[in-house]
Design a protein around this motif. Sequence first.
Motif, mmCIF file in Angstrom:
data_model
loop_
_atom_site.group_PDB
_atom_site.id
_atom_site.type_symbol
_atom_site.label_atom_id
_atom_site.label_comp_id
_atom_site.label_asym_id
_atom_site.label_seq_id
_atom_site.Cartn_x
_atom_site.Cartn_y
_atom_site.Cartn_z
ATOM 1 N N GLY A 257 8.836 6.008 7.602
ATOM 2 C CA GLY A 257 8.013 7.192 7.839
ATOM 3 C C GLY A 257 6.755 7.265 6.999
ATOM 4 N N THR A 258 6.785 6.597 5.836
ATOM 5 C CA THR A 258 5.590 6.660 4.989
ATOM 6 C C THR A 258 4.402 5.942 5.633
ATOM 7 N N ASN A 259 4.657 4.963 6.527
ATOM 8 C CA ASN A 259 3.528 4.210 7.103
ATOM 9 C C ASN A 259 2.598 5.112 7.913
ATOM 10 N N ILE B 139 3.957 -3.801 -2.916
ATOM 11 C CA ILE B 139 5.307 -4.175 -3.334
ATOM 12 C C ILE B 139 5.907 -2.950 -4.017
ATOM 13 N N ASN B 140 7.188 -2.709 -3.797
ATOM 14 C CA ASN B 140 7.845 -1.639 -4.550
ATOM 15 C C ASN B 140 8.536 -2.259 -5.763
ATOM 16 N N LEU B 141 7.914 -2.135 -6.931
ATOM 17 C CA LEU B 141 8.562 -2.709 -8.124
ATOM 18 C C LEU B 141 9.906 -2.028 -8.353
ATOM 19 N N HIS B 142 9.999 -0.727 -8.003
ATOM 20 C CA HIS B 142 11.241 0.010 -8.217
ATOM 21 C C HIS B 142 12.263 -0.286 -7.129
ATOM 22 N N LYS B 143 12.063 -1.242 -6.297
ATOM 23 C CA LYS B 143 13.127 -1.704 -5.405
ATOM 24 C C LYS B 143 13.385 -3.164 -5.746
ATOM 25 N N THR B 144 12.479 -4.022 -5.281
ATOM 26 C CA THR B 144 12.691 -5.458 -5.410
ATOM 27 C C THR B 144 12.750 -5.929 -6.859
ATOM 28 N N ALA C 100 3.750 4.374 -6.464
ATOM 29 C CA ALA C 100 4.934 4.287 -5.597
ATOM 30 C C ALA C 100 4.574 3.487 -4.358
ATOM 31 N N GLY C 101 5.588 3.231 -3.536
ATOM 32 C CA GLY C 101 5.340 2.499 -2.298
ATOM 33 C C GLY C 101 4.335 3.220 -1.418
ATOM 34 N N ALA C 102 4.585 4.494 -1.179
ATOM 35 C CA ALA C 102 3.695 5.260 -0.310
ATOM 36 C C ALA C 102 2.286 5.327 -0.903
ATOM 37 N N HIS C 103 2.205 5.420 -2.222
ATOM 38 C CA HIS C 103 0.908 5.458 -2.890
ATOM 39 C C HIS C 103 0.199 4.108 -2.726
ATOM 40 N N GLY C 104 0.991 3.029 -2.760
ATOM 41 C CA GLY C 104 0.444 1.694 -2.514
ATOM 42 C C GLY C 104 -0.092 1.590 -1.087
ATOM 43 N N GLU C 105 0.666 2.146 -0.130
ATOM 44 C CA GLU C 105 0.200 2.115 1.260
ATOM 45 C C GLU C 105 -1.149 2.816 1.372
ATOM 46 N N LEU C 106 -1.236 3.989 0.773
ATOM 47 C CA LEU C 106 -2.493 4.750 0.841
ATOM 48 C C LEU C 106 -3.623 3.940 0.202
ATOM 49 N N GLY D 154 20.413 1.659 2.741
ATOM 50 C CA GLY D 154 19.469 0.758 3.403
ATOM 51 C C GLY D 154 18.031 1.163 3.149
ATOM 52 N N SER D 155 17.171 0.146 3.038
ATOM 53 C CA SER D 155 15.733 0.318 2.818
ATOM 54 C C SER D 155 15.404 0.672 1.365
ATOM 55 N N CYS D 156 16.413 0.874 0.531
ATOM 56 C CA CYS D 156 16.125 1.330 -0.836
ATOM 57 C C CYS D 156 16.373 0.262 -1.896
ATOM 58 N N TYR E 69 0.777 -5.400 5.049
ATOM 59 C CA TYR E 69 2.209 -5.692 4.914
ATOM 60 C C TYR E 69 2.878 -4.672 3.998
ATOM 61 N N ASP E 70 3.827 -3.935 4.560
ATOM 62 C CA ASP E 70 4.648 -3.020 3.760
ATOM 63 C C ASP E 70 5.718 -3.875 3.087
ATOM 64 N N GLY E 71 5.542 -4.114 1.788
ATOM 65 C CA GLY E 71 6.426 -5.035 1.069
ATOM 66 C C GLY E 71 7.623 -4.383 0.416
HETATM 67 C C1 LIG Z 1 10.923 2.781 0.245
HETATM 68 C C2 LIG Z 1 10.010 2.362 1.309
HETATM 69 C C3 LIG Z 1 8.672 2.828 1.349
HETATM 70 C C4 LIG Z 1 8.137 3.892 0.414
HETATM 71 O O1 LIG Z 1 8.255 3.619 -0.939
HETATM 72 P P1 LIG Z 1 8.244 4.811 -2.004
HETATM 73 O O2 LIG Z 1 8.166 4.143 -3.315
HETATM 74 O O3 LIG Z 1 9.498 5.582 -1.805
HETATM 75 O O4 LIG Z 1 7.035 5.659 -1.730
HETATM 76 C C5 LIG Z 1 7.842 2.328 2.327
HETATM 77 N N1 LIG Z 1 8.285 1.453 3.247
HETATM 78 C C6 LIG Z 1 9.548 0.993 3.265
HETATM 79 C C7 LIG Z 1 9.977 -0.002 4.304
HETATM 80 C C8 LIG Z 1 10.460 1.443 2.303
HETATM 81 O O5 LIG Z 1 11.724 0.997 2.314
#
Ligand SMILES: *Cc1c(COP(=O)(O)O)cnc(C)c1O
Length: 498
Positions: free
Chosen positions: A176-178, A271-276, A141-147, A80-82, A247-249
């Motif tokens: 947790g990254t938020n 957006i996490n390209l490495h997920k969606t 990365a996602g967390a890097h995008g958040e920052l 989940g979440s990945c 928005y955490d995408g």
């Molecule tokens: C995976 C995820 C992140 C972080 O993305 P990373 O690429 O692992 O840094 C942030 N928020 C949510 C909801 C996620 O599922």
Amino acid sequence: MNQTLYSPLIFELSHPGRKGYSLPENKWKVAHATEELPETLRRQGGLDTLPEADELTVARHYTNMSGNNFGIDTGFYPLGSCTMKYNPKINEELAALPGFTELHPDADDADVQGALELYDTLQSALAEIGGMSRFTLNPYAGAHGELTGLMVISSYHRHRGDAKRTKIIVPDSAHGTNPASAAVCGFQVVQVSSTPEGTVDVEALKPLLGDDIAGMMMTNPNTLGIFETRIPEIAKLVHDCGGLMYYDGANLNPMLGVCRPGDMGFDVMHINLHKTFSTPHGGGGPGSGPVGVRSGLEAFLPGPVVEKDPATGLYRRTSKPDSLGSVSSNLGNFGILVRALAWILAMGRENLPLAAKISVLNANYVKENLRDYYALPIEGICKHEFVFDGMRAEYGGSHSDASHITTLEVAKRLLDYGFHAPTIYFPLLFHESMMIEPTESESKETLDKFIDVLKKIALEARETPHLLRTAPQSTPVRRLDDVKAVKDARFTYTPEVN
Ligand SMILES: *Cc1c(COP(=O)(O)O)cnc(C)c1O
């Protein structure tokens, strides 16, 4: 395979004098290499710390060890979440084209027009999907995008001379990254609680708002897989107090082509390209976390920015005077951008929403088939993922019983049946969280097998609980000390002392 002889866990394969190579004689009789090396650079002792093994033993060792990797190409990975979806192999070939891999980051713009066009095309495709004005594809990365996104928010307030805004609101269900990204960006994190239905508690949010709020981060669907229906109202409250909506995408998958964060009132998103967008991930591999902003915030995006010169029709990299600076080397992880654009173009406008809807259908199918066995804390239709709070009491999951069957035991037992475990003990809202995300790419047959196995594990929990308590039985290593594995990882070979 002879497990005892070639077990990938046996590293003591060294025998003095064994070699995996033979070098030809130095027939030119040139000076011995060491004579040209200064004394200080020469090895003083022998190579006695390296194992001595023949080539066949080495080949078998690594071949057998490689088979112990679990990945999306070996089995169902409901983490989940990945968003562990299928990553089409053709995308790997495209990303490996020499026209992309052999580019130099400092090449003249005129010589890399194709790569810059790819960047700009992906940027505008994501802007359309997200309902934003412009994206930077530079974050890693996602967390890097958040920052990066939070730095945009920070720049926006600073640019207006508004220095009071030091706080970011984050829901208690957030990844947790938020809060981590907000803290790294220098903000103070303020938590807002969730309702029993699992969405942001708007009444609890109201008293938190004021002129010290820089913005609010939200994930939608949130980490419980629940669609946050009150976002327009929340966005208005946050905007009225002068804050911006982030928005955490990372959970964009079930929204693709169906609805857009920009239309809901979000100002900045990643957006996490490495997920969606189908890039292999896990284990900290290369990722990409593009950041989009609504119109009016483009000037703050990190550089370089890729844009098309209207006069010449040529693409160029530039940096803007109000830009927050650079967050990565050049244009980020370019190979990931190739994969993402390939996936978007292959799917097309018609099929992106289909992927979103099937991911939702799959999650609900698994959830509804298992709810008599596993405790479902939140009712209703989920989006692409959902959370069980451990096993139901009838099967031994009663929390009031100290020796109840835990989520960890269910996860370990799943490994015996050849499935990767779901995300466990996250989100933190429940004691025995088990977060399952099947994605759109799994077939009904695979989902049915997974459902059958989880039902079987519930029956085992009631009748033969020792099978769960001692799981996994079939993996090369059994239960590891997870904490020690992270805190005290050993990556180097240390020969046994005789
Ligand atoms: C995976 C995820 C992140 C972080 O993305 P990373 O690429 O692992 O840094 C942030 N928020 C949510 C909801 C996620 O599922």
